[in-house]
Scaffold this active site. Sequence first.
Site, mmCIF file in Angstrom:
data_model
loop_
_atom_site.group_PDB
_atom_site.id
_atom_site.type_symbol
_atom_site.label_atom_id
_atom_site.label_comp_id
_atom_site.label_asym_id
_atom_site.label_seq_id
_atom_site.Cartn_x
_atom_site.Cartn_y
_atom_site.Cartn_z
ATOM 1 N N ILE A 190 0.834 -1.205 0.000
ATOM 2 C CA ILE A 190 0.000 0.000 0.000
ATOM 3 C C ILE A 190 0.867 1.253 0.000
ATOM 4 C CG2 ILE A 190 -1.905 -1.175 1.164
ATOM 5 C CD1 ILE A 190 -0.943 0.127 3.792
ATOM 6 N N ASN A 204 12.110 -15.020 -2.342
ATOM 7 C CA ASN A 204 11.631 -14.743 -0.983
ATOM 8 C C ASN A 204 12.662 -15.201 0.043
ATOM 9 O OD1 ASN A 204 9.009 -13.607 0.021
ATOM 10 N ND2 ASN A 204 9.123 -15.372 1.376
ATOM 11 N N HIS A 223 -4.486 -3.986 -2.677
ATOM 12 C CA HIS A 223 -4.892 -3.625 -1.316
ATOM 13 C C HIS A 223 -4.979 -2.106 -1.135
ATOM 14 C CE1 HIS A 223 -3.547 -7.823 0.309
ATOM 15 N NE2 HIS A 223 -4.707 -7.844 -0.285
#
Length: 248
Positions: free
Chosen positions: A108, A217, A124
């Site tokens: 965001i 990741n 989002h």
Amino acid sequence: MMKNEMISELQKIIDKSRRIVFFGGAGVSTASGIPDFRSAGGLYAQSFGDLTPEMMLSKSFFYLHPREFFDFYRKYMVYPDAQPNAAHRFLYELEKRDRLRGIVTQNIDGLHKKAGNRRVYEIHGSVHENYCLDCNVRYPLAKIMEPDGIPRCDQCGGVIKPSVVLYGEPLDPYVCIGAKREISNADTLIVAGTSLSVEPAASFLEFFGGRHLIVINLEPTPADNSAALVLRGEAAEILGSLSADPAE
Ligand code: NAD
Ligand code: ZN
């Protein structure tokens, strides 16, 4: 494979891909100084009395305790001075060369748009988009950051709400349709910096039918098993070491 070999393998895949889509999460922005949620140093490891971050970021908490919501939100969710890092910059270079179809992000923070990317699906929402609940007038982030409790509309006095998707709120259907369309048209999907534990975002990966699923990741993810390549490491470091120009 050693890390360097993995990175050159990734570079080869990127070089031959025509329709790359990037799917990212909080780990893409940690190098910009924004903590993620679920790492050891993340927000969920901190204590907030009886309340969890999920509770304080829920729709019901926003409407029942707006003052406390905004205290938490300003302190832990907004980083007005954060700048794009090497991961954001690499993706901008790819899009500039028309090799990146889109970025689907759970973040965001607005950093992909700040880096210059235009095809960004912020599923989002964004801290930069805020609107009056009563009259719908739009406000920039600066309005939310005014330190007087609940931010109120200059036109009508209504409460101003960030466009971020709170727990218990649905995602914007138009943004979702666009994001799923990009993922389903991709030949390569790069998934980075996300635990893939937030739904429905994580289920978007099911729309991918292309050749190369890449996962970058720090920790294992549920997508590792289906990936063509899994790179365990820092997203900004790995993506920042790649070239956006295909090798001759
Ligand atoms: P998450 O916190 O659940 O997972 C982050 C994942 O990224 C973890 O698996 C972690 O191992 C990995 N990671 C952390 N730093 C990394 C790095 N430097 N390089 C590579 N991997 C790294 O985050 P999520 O999956 O995005 O879901 C959490 C939700 O929190 C999202 O919906 C998002 O809206 C919100 N969030 C956003 C921000 C932001 O906007 N920057 C920050 C925190 C949380
Ligand atoms: Zn208003």
